[in-house]
Design a protein around this motif. Sequence first.
Motif, mmCIF file in Angstrom:
data_model
loop_
_atom_site.group_PDB
_atom_site.id
_atom_site.type_symbol
_atom_site.label_atom_id
_atom_site.label_comp_id
_atom_site.label_asym_id
_atom_site.label_seq_id
_atom_site.Cartn_x
_atom_site.Cartn_y
_atom_site.Cartn_z
ATOM 1 N N MET A 145 0.865 -1.195 0.000
ATOM 2 C CA MET A 145 0.000 0.000 0.000
ATOM 3 C C MET A 145 0.895 1.237 0.000
ATOM 4 S SD MET A 145 -3.398 0.831 0.846
ATOM 5 C CE MET A 145 -3.704 2.462 0.175
ATOM 6 N N VAL A 181 1.209 5.522 -1.509
ATOM 7 C CA VAL A 181 0.688 6.699 -2.217
ATOM 8 C C VAL A 181 1.862 7.633 -2.504
ATOM 9 C CG1 VAL A 181 -0.781 8.759 -1.987
ATOM 10 C CG2 VAL A 181 -1.630 6.521 -1.241
ATOM 11 N N ARG A 195 -0.284 12.626 -0.874
ATOM 12 C CA ARG A 195 -0.782 12.110 0.405
ATOM 13 C C ARG A 195 -1.674 13.133 1.093
ATOM 14 N NH1 ARG A 195 4.861 9.483 2.275
ATOM 15 N NH2 ARG A 195 5.011 8.108 0.473
ATOM 16 N N GLY A 196 -2.520 12.634 1.973
ATOM 17 C CA GLY A 196 -3.399 13.512 2.733
ATOM 18 C C GLY A 196 -4.523 14.092 1.901
ATOM 19 N N GLN A 197 -4.777 13.496 0.738
ATOM 20 C CA GLN A 197 -5.831 13.989 -0.158
ATOM 21 C C GLN A 197 -6.902 12.926 -0.406
ATOM 22 O OE1 GLN A 197 -3.815 15.515 -3.718
ATOM 23 N NE2 GLN A 197 -2.110 16.173 -2.448
ATOM 24 N N GLY A 198 -6.861 11.855 0.380
ATOM 25 C CA GLY A 198 -7.909 10.837 0.263
ATOM 26 C C GLY A 198 -7.629 9.729 -0.733
ATOM 27 N N GLY A 211 -5.303 7.224 -0.587
ATOM 28 C CA GLY A 211 -5.169 5.935 0.096
ATOM 29 C C GLY A 211 -6.505 5.417 0.594
ATOM 30 N N ALA A 212 -7.302 6.311 1.157
ATOM 31 C CA ALA A 212 -8.610 5.899 1.676
ATOM 32 C C ALA A 212 -9.515 5.425 0.541
ATOM 33 C CB ALA A 212 -9.263 7.053 2.430
ATOM 34 N N ARG A 231 2.903 -1.071 8.862
ATOM 35 C CA ARG A 231 3.935 -0.270 9.524
ATOM 36 C C ARG A 231 3.309 0.467 10.705
ATOM 37 N NH1 ARG A 231 7.956 1.873 4.881
ATOM 38 N NH2 ARG A 231 7.927 -0.060 3.708
ATOM 39 N N SER A 264 3.873 3.267 11.682
ATOM 40 C CA SER A 264 3.593 4.653 11.283
ATOM 41 C C SER A 264 2.293 4.792 10.492
ATOM 42 C CB SER A 264 4.751 5.190 10.440
ATOM 43 O OG SER A 264 4.938 4.378 9.291
ATOM 44 N N PHE A 312 -3.799 5.258 9.900
ATOM 45 C CA PHE A 312 -4.501 5.270 8.606
ATOM 46 C C PHE A 312 -5.463 4.083 8.516
ATOM 47 C CE2 PHE A 312 -4.300 3.317 4.315
ATOM 48 C CZ PHE A 312 -5.105 4.224 3.633
ATOM 49 N N LYS A 366 -8.514 4.313 10.790
ATOM 50 C CA LYS A 366 -9.580 5.197 10.279
ATOM 51 C C LYS A 366 -10.483 4.477 9.291
ATOM 52 C CE LYS A 366 -8.255 9.652 11.449
ATOM 53 N NZ LYS A 366 -8.388 11.054 11.211
HETATM 54 C C1 LIG Z 1 -0.265 5.407 4.571
HETATM 55 C C2 LIG Z 1 -0.679 5.995 3.219
HETATM 56 C C3 LIG Z 1 -0.950 4.857 2.239
HETATM 57 C C4 LIG Z 1 -1.940 6.853 3.419
HETATM 58 O O1 LIG Z 1 -2.359 7.348 2.147
HETATM 59 P P1 LIG Z 1 -3.008 8.824 2.023
HETATM 60 O O2 LIG Z 1 -3.517 8.957 0.646
HETATM 61 O O3 LIG Z 1 -2.010 9.822 2.482
HETATM 62 O O4 LIG Z 1 -4.180 8.732 3.086
HETATM 63 P P2 LIG Z 1 -5.569 9.553 3.039
HETATM 64 O O5 LIG Z 1 -5.305 10.955 2.593
HETATM 65 O O6 LIG Z 1 -6.554 8.785 2.239
HETATM 66 O O7 LIG Z 1 -5.974 9.549 4.578
HETATM 67 C C5 LIG Z 1 -7.150 8.934 5.085
HETATM 68 C C6 LIG Z 1 -7.226 9.263 6.561
HETATM 69 O O8 LIG Z 1 -6.139 8.621 7.237
HETATM 70 C C7 LIG Z 1 -5.333 9.598 7.911
HETATM 71 N N1 LIG Z 1 -3.951 9.179 7.761
HETATM 72 C C8 LIG Z 1 -3.245 9.074 6.618
HETATM 73 N N2 LIG Z 1 -2.008 8.601 6.875
HETATM 74 C C9 LIG Z 1 -1.947 8.424 8.224
HETATM 75 C C10 LIG Z 1 -0.939 7.965 9.087
HETATM 76 N N3 LIG Z 1 0.267 7.560 8.633
HETATM 77 N N4 LIG Z 1 -1.225 7.887 10.413
HETATM 78 C C11 LIG Z 1 -2.436 8.270 10.898
HETATM 79 N N5 LIG Z 1 -3.446 8.709 10.106
HETATM 80 C C12 LIG Z 1 -3.189 8.792 8.792
HETATM 81 C C13 LIG Z 1 -5.620 10.898 7.208
HETATM 82 O O9 LIG Z 1 -5.378 12.010 8.049
HETATM 83 C C14 LIG Z 1 -7.078 10.759 6.859
HETATM 84 O O10 LIG Z 1 -7.865 11.050 7.988
HETATM 85 P P3 LIG Z 1 -9.277 11.825 7.868
HETATM 86 O O11 LIG Z 1 -10.211 10.875 7.138
HETATM 87 O O12 LIG Z 1 -9.692 12.076 9.277
HETATM 88 O O13 LIG Z 1 -9.009 13.067 7.067
HETATM 89 C C15 LIG Z 1 0.432 6.932 2.650
HETATM 90 O O14 LIG Z 1 0.708 7.933 3.594
HETATM 91 C C16 LIG Z 1 1.740 6.248 2.303
HETATM 92 O O15 LIG Z 1 1.920 5.772 1.183
HETATM 93 N N6 LIG Z 1 2.676 6.194 3.289
HETATM 94 C C17 LIG Z 1 4.007 5.644 3.076
HETATM 95 C C18 LIG Z 1 3.957 4.138 2.821
HETATM 96 C C19 LIG Z 1 3.255 3.381 3.905
HETATM 97 O O16 LIG Z 1 3.485 3.570 5.086
HETATM 98 N N7 LIG Z 1 2.376 2.465 3.459
HETATM 99 C C20 LIG Z 1 1.674 1.580 4.345
HETATM 100 C C21 LIG Z 1 2.518 0.375 4.562
HETATM 101 S S1 LIG Z 1 1.785 -0.731 5.757
#
Ligand SMILES: CC(C)(COP(=O)(O)OP(=O)(O)OC[C@H]1O[C@@H](n2cnc3c(N)ncnc32)[C@H](O)[C@@H]1OP(=O)(O)O)[C@@H](O)C(=O)NCCC(=O)NCCS
Length: 140
Positions: A59, A61, A66-69, A71-72, A94, A96, A100, A103
């Motif tokens: 997974m 993005v 990021r932070g634009q929905g 991943g969700a 992860r 970290s 996510f 949620k």
């Molecule tokens: C984790 C990841 C996939 C999230 O994708 P994203 O497009 O940034 O997430 P979204 O914008 O759709 O966020 C959806 C919700 O989750 C929250 N969120 C996103 N990343 C988060 C995080 N790391 N920790 C806590 N909350 C998080 C957002 O604030 C949002 O909350 P809201 O609905 O209250 O606004 C992306 O940050 C990423 O690629 N990270 C690096 C790789 C990684 O860690 N992948 C997962 C491996 S297990």
Amino acid sequence: MAALYDLRARVLRPDRPPEDSRFPGDDAPATVHLGAFVDGKCVGVASLFAERGIRLRGMAVEPDRRGQGVGAALLRHIQQGAAERGQDLWCNARASAVGFYEKLGWKTEGDVFDLPLIGPHYVMRWTASGLPGGAQNGDS
Ligand SMILES: CC(C)(COP(=O)(O)OP(=O)(O)OC[C@H]1O[C@@H](n2cnc3c(N)ncnc32)[C@H](O)[C@@H]1OP(=O)(O)O)[C@@H](O)C(=O)NCCC(=O)NCCS
């Protein structure tokens, strides 16, 4: 597939050779790869493997999206498909990224564990049938 491997490599394995971003089973017939596209560009990826049920892996993005929905949206699409098939999902998340997944209705299982070269992780699971009120996407 080139875009998927490229995004995986840059986001999930930035300090490792490109071949480390190929996962066992990537080419298996049961494996499903998904991409999220904005303006024709792949900005988010995830893959589903038939491994002790359905395992979510890779997974990722694009950093500037990021932070634009993105991943969700990707994960809700996956959860919708899983719910329609009556399938649960699991992943090694992860630490970290746990917030996510939470949620989106996922729950951690057990203790934190370390994956070499990557860091602390939790097993997380999403269960369609266990959600109250018939909610299927983790958003109430
Ligand atoms: C984790 C990841 C996939 C999230 O994708 P994203 O497009 O940034 O997430 P979204 O914008 O759709 O966020 C959806 C919700 O989750 C929250 N969120 C996103 N990343 C988060 C995080 N790391 N920790 C806590 N909350 C998080 C957002 O604030 C949002 O909350 P809201 O609905 O209250 O606004 C992306 O940050 C990423 O690629 N990270 C690096 C790789 C990684 O860690 N992948 C997962 C491996 S297990």
